[in-house]
Write a protein that holds these residues in place. Structure first.
Motif, PDB file in Angstrom:
ATOM      1  N   LEU A  12       0.845  -1.122  -0.061  1.00 35.64           N
ATOM      2  CA  LEU A  12       0.069   0.088  -0.037  1.00 35.64           C
ATOM      3  C   LEU A  12       0.937   1.357  -0.087  1.00 35.64           C
ATOM      4  O   LEU A  12       0.173   2.210  -0.622  1.00 35.64           O
ATOM      5  N   LEU A  13       2.009   1.202   0.601  1.00 39.85           N
ATOM      6  CA  LEU A  13       2.797   2.422   0.644  1.00 39.85           C
ATOM      7  C   LEU A  13       3.516   2.724  -0.515  1.00 39.85           C
ATOM      8  O   LEU A  13       3.912   1.707  -1.408  1.00 39.85           O
ATOM      9  N   PRO A  14       3.824   3.896  -1.057  1.00 38.91           N
ATOM     10  CA  PRO A  14       4.356   4.242  -2.237  1.00 38.91           C
ATOM     11  C   PRO A  14       5.624   4.056  -2.213  1.00 38.91           C
ATOM     12  O   PRO A  14       6.292   3.959  -3.387  1.00 38.91           O
ATOM     13  N   SER A  15       6.495   3.787  -1.270  1.00 38.82           N
ATOM     14  CA  SER A  15       7.831   3.620  -1.082  1.00 38.82           C
ATOM     15  C   SER A  15       8.141   2.939   0.299  1.00 38.82           C
ATOM     16  O   SER A  15       7.491   3.019   1.142  1.00 38.82           O
ATOM     17  N   LYS A  16       9.246   2.125   0.261  1.00 38.24           N
ATOM     18  CA  LYS A  16       9.645   1.331   1.459  1.00 38.24           C
ATOM     19  C   LYS A  16      10.084   2.164   2.635  1.00 38.24           C
ATOM     20  O   LYS A  16      10.130   1.733   3.895  1.00 38.24           O
ATOM     21  N   ARG A  17      10.458   3.487   2.274  1.00 37.41           N
ATOM     22  CA  ARG A  17      11.117   4.328   3.069  1.00 37.41           C
ATOM     23  C   ARG A  17       9.695   4.741   4.311  1.00 37.41           C
ATOM     24  O   ARG A  17      10.133   5.435   5.320  1.00 37.41           O
ATOM     25  N   TYR A  18       8.567   4.671   3.989  1.00 36.24           N
ATOM     26  CA  TYR A  18       7.751   4.990   4.782  1.00 36.24           C
ATOM     27  C   TYR A  18       6.980   3.967   5.877  1.00 36.24           C
ATOM     28  O   TYR A  18       6.407   4.068   6.518  1.00 36.24           O
TER      29      TYR A  18
ATOM     30  N   ILE B 177      -0.883  11.319   0.492  1.00 40.13           N
ATOM     31  CA  ILE B 177      -1.093  12.872   0.141  1.00 40.13           C
ATOM     32  C   ILE B 177       0.214  13.276   0.132  1.00 40.13           C
ATOM     33  O   ILE B 177       0.387  14.163  -0.626  1.00 40.13           O
ATOM     34  N   TYR B 178       0.965  13.071   1.021  1.00 36.68           N
ATOM     35  CA  TYR B 178       2.472  13.793   1.265  1.00 36.68           C
ATOM     36  C   TYR B 178       3.037  13.165  -0.058  1.00 36.68           C
ATOM     37  O   TYR B 178       3.995  14.117  -0.720  1.00 36.68           O
ATOM     38  N   HIS B 179       3.068  11.989  -0.595  1.00 31.85           N
ATOM     39  CA  HIS B 179       3.764  11.360  -1.491  1.00 31.85           C
ATOM     40  C   HIS B 179       3.170  11.994  -2.849  1.00 31.85           C
ATOM     41  O   HIS B 179       3.902  12.822  -3.731  1.00 31.85           O
TER      42      HIS B 179
ATOM     43  N   ASP C 185       9.843  23.259  -0.187  1.00 31.07           N
ATOM     44  CA  ASP C 185      10.944  22.838   0.704  1.00 31.07           C
ATOM     45  C   ASP C 185      10.176  21.836   1.515  1.00 31.07           C
ATOM     46  O   ASP C 185       8.952  21.456   1.462  1.00 31.07           O
ATOM     47  N   LYS C 186      10.929  21.243   2.476  1.00 33.71           N
ATOM     48  CA  LYS C 186      10.452  20.100   3.223  1.00 33.71           C
ATOM     49  C   LYS C 186       9.147  20.679   4.187  1.00 33.71           C
ATOM     50  O   LYS C 186       8.135  20.047   4.195  1.00 33.71           O
ATOM     51  N   ILE C 187       9.465  21.804   4.806  1.00 35.98           N
ATOM     52  CA  ILE C 187       8.410  22.320   5.647  1.00 35.98           C
ATOM     53  C   ILE C 187       7.220  22.644   5.066  1.00 35.98           C
ATOM     54  O   ILE C 187       5.999  22.253   5.477  1.00 35.98           O
ATOM     55  N   GLU C 188       7.335  23.253   3.751  1.00 32.37           N
ATOM     56  CA  GLU C 188       6.024  23.638   2.945  1.00 32.37           C
ATOM     57  C   GLU C 188       5.478  22.480   2.605  1.00 32.37           C
ATOM     58  O   GLU C 188       4.050  22.162   2.668  1.00 32.37           O
ATOM     59  N   LEU C 189       5.890  21.207   2.151  1.00 36.90           N
ATOM     60  CA  LEU C 189       5.462  20.089   1.757  1.00 36.90           C
ATOM     61  C   LEU C 189       4.753  19.448   2.931  1.00 36.90           C
ATOM     62  O   LEU C 189       3.542  18.827   2.626  1.00 36.90           O
TER      63      LEU C 189
ATOM     64  N   LEU D  55      13.752  14.539  -0.133  1.00 38.67           N
ATOM     65  CA  LEU D  55      12.670  14.995  -0.845  1.00 38.67           C
ATOM     66  C   LEU D  55      12.944  14.299  -2.410  1.00 38.67           C
ATOM     67  O   LEU D  55      12.507  15.025  -3.424  1.00 38.67           O
ATOM     68  N   ASN D  56      13.086  12.951  -2.150  1.00 36.37           N
ATOM     69  CA  ASN D  56      13.409  12.577  -3.895  1.00 36.37           C
ATOM     70  C   ASN D  56      11.885  11.291  -4.042  1.00 36.37           C
ATOM     71  O   ASN D  56      11.796  10.429  -3.215  1.00 36.37           O
ATOM     72  N   PHE D  57      11.043  11.978  -4.908  1.00 37.28           N
ATOM     73  CA  PHE D  57       9.978  11.351  -4.970  1.00 37.28           C
ATOM     74  C   PHE D  57       9.952  10.574  -6.600  1.00 37.28           C
ATOM     75  O   PHE D  57       8.976   9.791  -6.891  1.00 37.28           O
ATOM     76  N   LYS D  58      10.775  10.756  -7.283  1.00 42.67           N
ATOM     77  CA  LYS D  58      10.822  10.131  -8.626  1.00 42.67           C
ATOM     78  C   LYS D  58      10.880   8.713  -8.545  1.00 42.67           C
ATOM     79  O   LYS D  58      10.483   7.882  -9.197  1.00 42.67           O
TER      80      LYS D  58
END
Length: 750
Positions: A229-235, A286-288, A298-302, A367-370
């Motif tokens: 379910l998660l978009p990445s293992k880092r979550y 939502i974050y992803h 930037d990170k705080i804004e995201l 902030l690497n989402f690609k």
């Protein structure tokens, strides 16, 4: 937005102290849980102390004797042999030294009356000096009593252990059954043990084992699901901490205040773990997604954007779920009240901590989402394609969808009235030694539970006269004809025995005073296992044995007893009082019905108000509410079709499921509502909302279904039914959210 950004920045700045604080609290909570976690399935968790029927039950125990009785059966070579009597007497001596035992009873202690010299004396029934033929002859004249001492083939003996009244033994329940088993095993390698205390012990052991098993399975299943379910293992770590920390703290609170697990509250860990994962998945998705869209943030804004977009729907889903569980507090059953309160505390902890944990977790990530992708994927399923198909389908066939679901809704409302309310005590117990012993003993004894009938005169006079005894004899004949009753025992049995041996004793020319004195002396022996009269002889007692049965059968049994009494005794002169736990247990149906009515009504009204405040449009609110009722009526259809009853566990389903069913609806409607200011058709706005939240809807539903399926794996039938019904209801809720709700809004929300 500015204040939110400042708050998030503050959490990140002080993330190290927060992590240390949470770690310390977790360690303390874990230590408290390991040290103090107990299981309590005693009567006090099911009935309020000030409940009149429960108070009457405790008063009965103080006056007559506890009906918490162990029933042991010993297979022997000869039930009336000398060696067997010696073993029984030794067992009596060992058991009666235990502080929680009031008395014991068996063939070795049973006595029978002998009339001589104008008075009644008592002699040992198990007199080994008497020939076996003579002993069998005596037993044959006391059939109701004999059937509860030995089997007809004299190959089994029965042994009874009566405990002290319930309030005085509650603190010792953990050790009682173990000590008794140990003593019995020393003298009887082969034995069967049952009775209410044994079943209570089995309930408690089963609860403890299953709560541990559910916890382990839930963690494993959730971890596996998150990989999909998660978009990445880092979550993954963030999600698991969102599960572990609130639950650990909750159990620290529960155990610190001295509360114990029971058959209802053992479900809390699985329910909370699944719920916390659902919130975490929504926030992470939502974050992803926002990270992919807003690469210049930037990170705080995201993080601020993700929290802002997720907070409102997550708040309302927490609120509706909170309402569903808090509605259980209105139940008259303490177990439900505790379940509601503790789960609500857990929900609040989860809601707050999920945001703190995700914020801190996101702060450590790049902030690497690609390059991100799920750890596990099903390559042959494309959620995007599924959502596109759903959008086309609900637009093209919206009228047919509404018609079909509405027909189901109407039929479901009819089915609600077909669902039976009934609790089978055996469905609260898993298969095992306790259940096997119960079946074996009841196959020979025809009863392991008992109630006491007390008949007295309305004017308070003694009940030793001929008229009353005559009515009593007639009443007992009717009781013996009842298929649910095994061997009623009263003064009638002793009187019949005396009449057969001393016919002159009850002849019509015998004076009233003589008969009264004779009857009074029958119950003169103290500590009688079968209480024949009250101490002042104003009431006569009948002890009735019966098999373990469900509450509807108990209600029927009590009704038949009262009916037979009214057809035997003139009710203007006599009254009947039925005592025993069975009387209290039979009221569970009324308590369950009251729980359903109050809890669902409150959950429905408050849920409606929450949706109204959230949506701020009465027509849209009503349109949204209809699909949330549908899963509950489908639940009623399933229960009526498969003859699944509302019992002490399934009684929680409707308020809980109403709250959970609203969760996905709120997430979908939130995005739909946000596009209202866009000048576009309802179809376009709903399609856009589905594209944005569809993945999260599927993810949270899969997590919920997985959690409830774990509960359905329970070896306890009633708990298994609860888990399975919840899993089905959550699945139906998703179906209504992706078909019925879009069709309604696309058609009527103009």
């Amino acid at each position: 937005m500015k204040k939110l950004k400042q708050l998030i920045n503050g959490i990140i700045v002080y993330r190290l102290p927060i992590i240390i604080l949470l770690f310390v609290l977790m360690c303390f909570s874990a230590q408290q849980t390991i040290k103090n976690l107990t299981v309590d399935n005693s009567l006090s968790i099911w009935f309020l102390e000030d409940d009149p029927s429960y108070k009457a039950y405790i008063d009965f125990q103080e006056e007559i004797g506890s009906d918490e009785i162990f029933v042991a059966m010993f297979p022997v070579e000869n039930a009336i042999g000398l060696k067997e009597k010696e073993h029984l007497l030794e067992l009596h001596q060992s058991i009666e030294t235990l502080p929680f035992v009031k008395t014991t009873f068996s063939l070795a202690k049973a006595q029978y009356p002998i009339y001589a010299n104008n008075k009644i004396n008592f002699d040992d029934l198990y007199n080994t000096k008497r020939s076996e033929k003579g002993l069998k002859n005596v037993l044959s004249k006391l059939p109701n009593i004999a059937s509860q001492l030995v089997t007809k083939d004299f190959k089994n003996q029965f042994f009874y252990i009566q405990l002290n009244p319930t309030p005085t033994i509650e603190a010792q329940r953990k050790i009682i059954a173990g000590e008794i088993r140990q003593i019995i095993a020393e003298k009887y390698p082969n034995y069967y043990l049952t009775g209410p205390p044994v079943l209570n012990e089995a309930y408690s052991l089963g609860i403890y084992k299953e709560s541990m098993l559910f916890g382990v399975l839930t963690v494993l299943v959730i971890t596996l699901l998150l990989m999909f379910l998660l978009p990445s293992k880092r979550y993954l770590l963030v999600s698991l901490l969102s599960v572990a920390i609130p639950l650990t703290l909750l159990f620290g609170i529960i155990t610190s205040f001295g509360f114990a697990l029971n058959m209802i509250s053992m479900l809390i860990p699985t329910i909370l773990m699944v719920y916390s994962v659902s919130d975490a998945v929504h926030i992470i998705n939502i974050y992803h997604k926002e990270g992919l869209k807003n690469k210049n943030f930037d990170k705080i804004e995201l993080i601020t954007l993700a929290i802002r977009k997720s907070f409102t729907p997550c708040f309302y889903t927490t609120l509706t779920t909170f309402v569903g569980y808090f509605a259980l507090y209105l139940s008259p059953l303490p177990a439900f009240k505790n379940m509601g309160i503790f789960t609500c505390i857990g929900l609040v902890l989860t809601f707050l901590l999920v945001y703190i944990i995700t914020i801190i977790g996101f702060s450590f990530m790049t902030l690497n989402f690609k390059e991100t992708k799920p750890v596990l994927r099903l390559s042959f399923i494309s959620q995007t394609k599924v959502i596109h198909w759903l959008n086309r389908f609900t637009t093209r066939y919206k009228t047919r969808i509404i018609l079909g679901f509405s027909i189901i809704l109407i039929y479901g409302i009819y089915s609600i009235f077909q669902v039976k309310i009934d609790t089978n005590s055996l469905d609260l117990l898993a298969e095992g030694q306790a259940k096997q012993d119960l079946r074996i003993v009841e196959s020979k004894l025809n009863g392991s539970s008992r109630i006491q009938l007390d008949i007295s005169m309305l004017n308070g006079n003694k009940i030793l006269h001929k008229e009353a005894i005559g009515y009593l004899e007639e009443f007992q004949v009717k009781l013996e004809q009842n298929s649910l009753i095994a061997a009623p025992v009263s003064v009638v049995d002793v009187k019949s025995f005396l009449e057969s041996r001393t016919p002159v004793l009850f002849q019509t020319n015998i004076s009233k005073e003589k008969i009264e004195n004779t009857l009074a002396s029958i119950d003169a022996k103290e500590n009688s296992f079968f209480k024949l009269f009250s101490n002042d002889f104003t009431s006569a007692g009948i002890t009735i044995s019966f098999k373990e049965m469900n509450t509807s059968q108990l209600e029927q049994l009590l009704f038949e007893i009262e009916h037979d009494f009214k057809n035997t005794f003139p009710i203007e002169k006599y009254k009947l009082k039925i005592n025993g736990f069975a009387v209290v247990f039979a009221q569970l149906n009324n308590f369950i019905l009251e729980t359903q009515f109050k809890s669902f009504f409150v959950a429905f009204i408050v849920g409606f108000l929450c949706l109204w405040v959230f949506i701020r449009n009465i027509r849209t609110t009503l349109l949204v509410l209809i699909p949330n009722v549908l899963p509950l009526v489908v639940l009623a259809i399933i229960m009526s079709w498969f003859d699944i009853t509302l019992d002490v566990t399934t009684a929680m389903i409707t308020p809980i499921m109403l709250g959970i069913a609203m969760d996905d609806t709120i997430h979908l409607v939130y995005k739909y509502k946000r596009t209202k200011q866009v000048k576009d058709s309802p179809e376009a706005r709903m399609n856009s909302a589905m594209m944005y939240t569809g993945t999260a809807l599927f993810s949270t539903t899969i997590a919920l279904v997985g959690g409830f399926l774990i509960i359905s794996s329970s070896a306890v039938p009633s708990v298994s039914h609860f888990g399975l019904l919840c899993a089905v209801t959550v699945s139906i809720a998703l179906i209504t959210d992706i078909f019925y709700l879009p069709a309604l809004l696309k058609t009527f929300d103009r």
